[in-house]
Design a protein around this motif. Structure first.
Motif, mmCIF file in Angstrom:
data_model
loop_
_atom_site.group_PDB
_atom_site.id
_atom_site.type_symbol
_atom_site.label_atom_id
_atom_site.label_comp_id
_atom_site.label_asym_id
_atom_site.label_seq_id
_atom_site.Cartn_x
_atom_site.Cartn_y
_atom_site.Cartn_z
ATOM 1 N N VAL A 40 36.038 44.528 -29.126
ATOM 2 C CA VAL A 40 37.472 44.346 -29.322
ATOM 3 C C VAL A 40 38.103 43.583 -28.151
ATOM 4 N N LEU A 41 37.645 43.850 -26.938
ATOM 5 C CA LEU A 41 38.214 43.204 -25.753
ATOM 6 C C LEU A 41 37.518 41.886 -25.423
ATOM 7 N N ASP A 42 36.499 41.521 -26.217
ATOM 8 C CA ASP A 42 35.761 40.271 -26.043
ATOM 9 C C ASP A 42 35.183 40.143 -24.626
ATOM 10 N N VAL A 43 34.437 41.167 -24.251
ATOM 11 C CA VAL A 43 33.811 41.234 -22.933
ATOM 12 C C VAL A 43 32.313 41.418 -23.150
ATOM 13 N N ALA A 44 31.499 40.780 -22.307
ATOM 14 C CA ALA A 44 30.048 40.966 -22.403
ATOM 15 C C ALA A 44 29.739 42.459 -22.282
ATOM 16 N N PRO A 45 28.964 43.027 -23.224
ATOM 17 C CA PRO A 45 28.711 44.474 -23.186
ATOM 18 C C PRO A 45 28.018 44.944 -21.908
ATOM 19 N N GLU A 46 27.310 44.065 -21.207
ATOM 20 C CA GLU A 46 26.655 44.442 -19.954
ATOM 21 C C GLU A 46 27.675 44.794 -18.879
ATOM 22 N N ARG A 47 28.936 44.328 -19.029
ATOM 23 C CA ARG A 47 30.001 44.590 -18.051
ATOM 24 C C ARG A 47 30.793 45.857 -18.373
ATOM 25 N N VAL A 48 30.535 46.450 -19.547
ATOM 26 C CA VAL A 48 31.244 47.671 -19.943
ATOM 27 C C VAL A 48 30.321 48.851 -19.657
ATOM 28 N N PHE A 49 30.823 49.811 -18.871
ATOM 29 C CA PHE A 49 30.006 50.938 -18.440
ATOM 30 C C PHE A 49 30.523 52.235 -19.050
ATOM 31 N N LYS A 50 29.559 53.070 -19.480
ATOM 32 C CA LYS A 50 29.915 54.374 -20.039
ATOM 33 C C LYS A 50 29.678 55.438 -18.984
ATOM 34 N N THR A 51 30.419 56.518 -19.119
ATOM 35 C CA THR A 51 30.362 57.625 -18.170
ATOM 36 C C THR A 51 29.750 58.824 -18.876
ATOM 37 N N LEU A 52 28.624 59.288 -18.363
ATOM 38 C CA LEU A 52 27.921 60.417 -18.967
ATOM 39 C C LEU A 52 27.789 61.536 -17.946
ATOM 40 N N VAL A 53 27.998 62.757 -18.408
ATOM 41 C CA VAL A 53 27.891 63.916 -17.526
ATOM 42 C C VAL A 53 26.576 64.623 -17.826
ATOM 43 N N ALA A 54 25.828 64.875 -16.762
ATOM 44 C CA ALA A 54 24.537 65.554 -16.892
ATOM 45 C C ALA A 54 24.499 66.732 -15.928
ATOM 46 N N ALA A 55 23.607 67.643 -16.204
ATOM 47 C CA ALA A 55 23.348 68.753 -15.286
ATOM 48 C C ALA A 55 22.058 68.426 -14.545
ATOM 49 N N VAL A 56 22.173 68.252 -13.229
ATOM 50 C CA VAL A 56 21.013 67.994 -12.383
ATOM 51 C C VAL A 56 20.713 69.282 -11.635
ATOM 52 N N ASP A 57 19.575 69.879 -11.953
ATOM 53 C CA ASP A 57 19.210 71.185 -11.386
ATOM 54 C C ASP A 57 20.379 72.172 -11.520
ATOM 55 N N GLY A 58 21.084 72.095 -12.635
ATOM 56 C CA GLY A 58 22.176 73.016 -12.913
ATOM 57 C C GLY A 58 23.544 72.584 -12.405
ATOM 58 N N ASN A 59 23.611 71.517 -11.607
ATOM 59 C CA ASN A 59 24.887 71.039 -11.069
ATOM 60 C C ASN A 59 25.360 69.808 -11.835
ATOM 61 N N LEU A 60 26.604 69.818 -12.297
ATOM 62 C CA LEU A 60 27.111 68.680 -13.046
ATOM 63 C C LEU A 60 27.184 67.446 -12.156
ATOM 64 N N THR A 61 26.679 66.344 -12.693
ATOM 65 C CA THR A 61 26.617 65.058 -12.003
ATOM 66 C C THR A 61 26.970 63.995 -13.016
ATOM 67 N N VAL A 62 27.653 62.948 -12.568
ATOM 68 C CA VAL A 62 28.104 61.890 -13.464
ATOM 69 C C VAL A 62 27.234 60.648 -13.283
ATOM 70 N N GLY A 63 26.783 60.091 -14.404
ATOM 71 C CA GLY A 63 26.041 58.834 -14.397
ATOM 72 C C GLY A 63 26.876 57.764 -15.083
ATOM 73 N N VAL A 64 26.934 56.581 -14.465
ATOM 74 C CA VAL A 64 27.709 55.464 -15.022
ATOM 75 C C VAL A 64 26.725 54.324 -15.270
#
Length: 160
Positions: A40-64
């Motif tokens: 929709v924004l006409d941007v290369a998809p490689e430049r658009v980053f998603k934010t995912l929340v994971a539990a690393v050894d039980g502690n919430l950590t964010v991956g982008v």
């Protein structure tokens, strides 16, 4: 809701970090929020980053990571200094960040969470990340994203 700021936009404004808000009408039938934003924004998809929340050894950590790839959970765990990672439950991710899935920003979380940004973000002058709600993207320099979030930079994206 359309002209209201979010904790993400408030943080950038408060810290005087240069950014551009990019809005679009989210289509609830679209299956990928990030790919929808890129189209929709006409941007290369490689430049658009998603934010995912994971539990690393039980502690919430964010991956982008770029919307064109997936989060490599083993790589995220290693970058965060842990052994094992799994995607967090939706309710846990929403509670910790203060955002709804599809609108989770890497900025302005309710709780301060460790953040890891994929190394590919540094390939671009600017990247787009969620602004804190569906249909709102923030365009900013990767160095500013990394600095304001105290992020670790590591190769955490897996490409199909």
């Amino acid at each position: 809701m359309a002209g209201k700021g979010t904790p993400a936009t408030a943080l950038l404004t408060k810290r005087k970090i240069a950014h551009t808000l990019r809005t679009y009408e989210h289509d609830p039938r679209h299956t990928s929020y990030g790919l929808e934003a890129a189209e929709v924004l006409d941007v290369a998809p490689e430049r658009v980053f998603k934010t995912l929340v994971a539990a690393v050894d039980g502690n919430l950590t964010v991956g982008v990571v770029p919307v064109t790839g997936q989060l490599d959970l083993k790589a995220l765990a290693a970058a965060a200094g842990g052994k094992k990672a799994r995607l967090a439950d939706t309710a846990d991710a929403q509670r910790a960040t203060g955002y709804v899935v599809g609108g989770i920003s890497p900025l302005g979380h309710r709780s301060r969470l460790p953040l890891v940004v994929d190394v590919s973000a540094q390939d671009f002058d600017t990247v787009l990340v969620s602004g804190g709600r569906r249909g709102l993207e923030i365009e900013l320099a990767p160095a500013d994203l990394i600095a304001v979030t105290s992020a670790v930079v590591a190769p955490i994206a897996a490409h199909a």
